[in-house]
Write an enzyme that holds these catalytic residues in place. Structure first.
Site, PDB file in Angstrom:
ATOM      1  N   ASP A 264      35.800  13.616  43.038  1.00  0.00           N
ATOM      2  CA  ASP A 264      36.303  12.456  43.772  1.00  0.00           C
ATOM      3  C   ASP A 264      36.621  11.302  42.820  1.00  0.00           C
ATOM      4  OD1 ASP A 264      34.725  14.192  45.374  1.00  0.00           O
ATOM      5  OD2 ASP A 264      34.437  12.641  46.879  1.00  0.00           O
ATOM      6  N   HIS A 266      38.446   8.430  44.474  1.00  0.00           N
ATOM      7  CA  HIS A 266      38.340   7.383  45.494  1.00  0.00           C
ATOM      8  C   HIS A 266      38.943   6.033  45.112  1.00  0.00           C
ATOM      9  CE1 HIS A 266      36.366   9.183  48.876  1.00  0.00           C
ATOM     10  NE2 HIS A 266      35.422   9.716  48.125  1.00  0.00           N
ATOM     11  N   ASP A 293      39.744  13.834  47.599  1.00  0.00           N
ATOM     12  CA  ASP A 293      39.250  12.462  47.759  1.00  0.00           C
ATOM     13  C   ASP A 293      39.787  11.556  46.657  1.00  0.00           C
ATOM     14  OD1 ASP A 293      37.967  13.387  49.980  1.00  0.00           O
ATOM     15  OD2 ASP A 293      35.989  12.648  49.429  1.00  0.00           O
ATOM     16  N   ASP A 296      40.853   6.098  49.527  1.00  0.00           N
ATOM     17  CA  ASP A 296      39.820   5.497  50.377  1.00  0.00           C
ATOM     18  C   ASP A 296      38.691   4.884  49.547  1.00  0.00           C
ATOM     19  OD1 ASP A 296      40.984   5.840  52.853  1.00  0.00           O
ATOM     20  OD2 ASP A 296      40.014   7.762  53.242  1.00  0.00           O
ATOM     21  N   ARG A 297      38.055   3.898  50.168  1.00  0.00           N
ATOM     22  CA  ARG A 297      36.943   3.131  49.604  1.00  0.00           C
ATOM     23  C   ARG A 297      37.411   2.257  48.445  1.00  0.00           C
ATOM     24  NH1 ARG A 297      31.929   4.317  51.823  1.00  0.00           N
ATOM     25  NH2 ARG A 297      31.726   6.327  52.855  1.00  0.00           N
ATOM     26  N   ASN A 325      38.339  15.778  52.232  1.00  0.00           N
ATOM     27  CA  ASN A 325      38.199  15.306  53.609  1.00  0.00           C
ATOM     28  C   ASN A 325      38.747  13.891  53.795  1.00  0.00           C
ATOM     29  OD1 ASN A 325      35.716  14.475  52.098  1.00  0.00           O
ATOM     30  ND2 ASN A 325      35.203  13.503  54.036  1.00  0.00           N
ATOM     31  N   HIS A 326      38.991  13.167  52.694  1.00  0.00           N
ATOM     32  CA  HIS A 326      39.581  11.831  52.805  1.00  0.00           C
ATOM     33  C   HIS A 326      41.105  11.855  52.722  1.00  0.00           C
ATOM     34  CE1 HIS A 326      36.384   8.783  53.082  1.00  0.00           C
ATOM     35  NE2 HIS A 326      35.632   9.777  52.648  1.00  0.00           N
ATOM     36  N   HIS A 374      36.997  21.341  47.724  1.00  0.00           N
ATOM     37  CA  HIS A 374      36.400  20.012  47.798  1.00  0.00           C
ATOM     38  C   HIS A 374      34.980  20.018  48.349  1.00  0.00           C
ATOM     39  CE1 HIS A 374      36.034  15.709  48.146  1.00  0.00           C
ATOM     40  NE2 HIS A 374      35.674  15.857  49.401  1.00  0.00           N
ATOM     41  N   ARG A 421      26.569  16.003  58.146  1.00  0.00           N
ATOM     42  CA  ARG A 421      27.779  15.220  58.381  1.00  0.00           C
ATOM     43  C   ARG A 421      28.278  15.318  59.814  1.00  0.00           C
ATOM     44  NH1 ARG A 421      29.998  13.781  53.296  1.00  0.00           N
ATOM     45  NH2 ARG A 421      29.106  14.954  51.574  1.00  0.00           N
ATOM     46  N   HIS A 448      32.689  16.031  46.691  1.00  0.00           N
ATOM     47  CA  HIS A 448      32.304  15.633  48.044  1.00  0.00           C
ATOM     48  C   HIS A 448      31.028  14.793  48.126  1.00  0.00           C
ATOM     49  CE1 HIS A 448      32.780  15.880  52.325  1.00  0.00           C
ATOM     50  NE2 HIS A 448      31.912  16.823  52.556  1.00  0.00           N
TER      51      HIS A 448
END
Length: 517
Positions: A264, A266, A293, A296-297, A325-326, A374, A421, A448
């Site tokens: 990730d 991000h 990923d 995001d964030r 998943n993002h 991922h 999750r 992840h």
């Protein structure tokens, strides 16, 4: 809503219970401080210990639910919030927490029900009403999408006229066809589009774009749309499972062949540049696999994903991208990427990003020995051929093979368990071993999850988690890491610290959703 600071007591009058409540309050305060400082794992540990002294404290249950939401453990968050509601059906914060987690899992109807309850219990709470409005909008959008799913609708990438987007004279950024531009854009749109086809994007343009991103500027929307349409079409032509190989030669004459896998990132653009500084830019002899990923964030997600896509069109065998998943619509709505794209470009650009994300491959093998995805693997036996055939061009469901690949996590004990999750299952070392043996593989690499050292080895060396966003969200204090595989496909780890970045906070573009967290 703020973290609950008041004490909730369900105790009897016995001296022993009062002492337990005092201990629980001390641990709760320590947990609140850990949460404030961004130490989510420590906060969860302290809240869990506090609950052992006061198991019916709705305040602590709600605080731990908040930690679980922050770490995307939505199933655990829902469980804690539900427990709090069972103890106190008038606990507005518990409905708020559960609604937040349900919304994150794309369960808009369930979230709407909880936020309606919050509004009933706290009628003047503007934040709760805003969240209810978001849920109502999501429910209507889902109903509309279901109503038209049988109609032959053309995607935006097939209908938009990129040539109609004018390049203003004030634009001082790079152009794919050279630094000198006529007073009007290129009239030959087809020729211009050719600069964004796989293998034809000039490396000089890529590097100029990266420098512009470093300077906190953007490349023109017209070029971004060309890029996104080309990438969407390219990824659509690929299978869901990529079969990659360690190159025959290294990046230069003095280095051995290697293939780099990153976890990730991000939206941490300046840390991505640091990876390239340490390990070199992507090329045919220095290939990278970024394991989902990307966005995001972090608040430089646009710069991160555009950098990856530009390199992909410049050198297709120098960089590979897998979906995380993002790279999904709902996550982007919650964690900032949608807001960032709208702020830096517009809604249509975001729609094109979603088309690209929906067609990203889901997994890869490296030299027939390493399996990369991922999240993780299904708990039921599947073959590589099953993964290769997964239908893409859509959002992942609550279950199924795509969901497993994007959302699953390993667990230390054998067998399977419902995922923390709230989507799918966690898989044990026996499931990993069975999957690897069935498919003649040696090791599973996944991402992840943030890790203090940037990576962790589990399942007797058969499962590796790699995470490449150091000091995640400017608060976690973790290292980043990446893996290089040589000709023997044995993993070598490189750790690195976070580097400074411009003063834009994580989640800066998550307007309308930040209050949930």
């Amino acid at each position: 809503m703020e973290i609950i600071e008041a004490t909730d007591s369900n105790s009897s009058t016995s001296e022993e219970v009062i002492l337990d409540e005092e201990k629980s309050l001390q641990l709760k305060k320590s947990g609140n401080q850990a949460l404030k400082e961004g130490h989510d794992a420590e906060a969860a540990r302290l809240y869990t210990l506090a609950l052992s002294y006061s198991p019916n404290s709705t305040a602590i249950l709600c605080n731990r639910a908040l930690v679980y939401i922050r770490s995307e453990s939505y199933g655990l968050a829902i469980a804690d919030a539900t427990s709090a509601i069972q103890i106190d059906p008038q606990m507005a914060k518990a409905y708020y927490r559960r609604g937040t987690a349900e919304f994150a899992l794309n369960r808009a109807k369930a979230a709407r029900k909880d936020f309606k309850m919050v509004c009933k219990l706290v009628p003047k709470d503007r934040d709760a009403r805003a969240k209810l409005a978001l849920c109502e909008k999501a429910v209507k959008e889902a109903a509309f999408a279901e109503a038209i799913q049988s109609e032959a609708t053309m995607p935006l990438s097939a209908t938009i006229n990129v040539g109609s987007i004018a390049i203003e004279k004030t634009y001082d950024g790079p152009h794919p066809y050279g630094s000198i531009m006529n007073e009007v854009p290129l009239e030959d749109v087809e020729k211009e589009r050719g600069f964004f086809q796989p293998g034809y994007c000039p490396l000089e343009f890529v590097m100029a774009a990266i420098q512009r991103f470093k300077d906190q500027k953007l490349i023109h929307k017209r070029y971004v749309m060309h890029l996104l349409i080309s990438c969407k079409n390219y990824f659509e032509s690929l299978p869901s499972l990529l079969e990659l190989n360690v190159p025959q030669v290294g990046p230069d004459g003095d280095s051995k062949p290697r293939f780099t896998v990153c976890g990730d990132t991000h939206g941490q653009f300046y840390d991505v540049l640091n990876i390239f500084k340490i390990n070199g830019y992507p090329s045919s002899n220095n290939p990278y696999l970024f394991n989902g990923d990307f966005v995001d964030r972090g608040s430089f997600s646009v710069e991160v994903i555009l950098t990856y896509l530009l390199f992909k069109m410049a050198c297709p065998d120098g960089i590979y991208l897998l979906r995380g998943n993002h790279e999904t619509k709902n996550m982007n709505k919650i964690y900032g990427f949608e807001g960032e794209v709208r702020h830096k470009y517009d809604e249509k650009t975001f729609e094109l990003f979603l088309e690209v994300f929906e067609h990203l491959p889901l997994a890869a093998t490296i030299s027939g020995k390493v399996f990369v995805t991922h999240g993780g693997i299904p708990v039921e036996p599947v073959t590589l051929e099953d993964i290769r055939k997964v239908k893409r061009g859509r959002e992942p469901g609550d279950s199924g093979l795509m969901s497993d690949l994007l959302w699953s996590d390993p667990q230390p004990f054998p067998g399977k368990a419902p995922s923390k999750r709230g989507v799918g299952y966690s898989f044990g070392p026996d499931i990993t071993e069975r999957f690897l043996q069935l498919n003649n593989l040696e090791v599973l690499v996944r991402s992840h999850e943030v890790k203090d050292e940037g990576y962790v080895i589990e399942h007797g060396g058969k499962t590796i988690t790699v995470f490449s966003a150091p000091n995640y969200c400017d608060s976690m204090g973790n290292k980043g890491a990446f893996i290089t595989f040589g000709a023997d496909c044995k993993p070598n780890f490189t750790q690195f610290e976070a580097v400074p970045h411009p003063d834009v906070k994580p989640m800066a573009y998550a307007a309308g959703m930040a209050g949930m967290f």
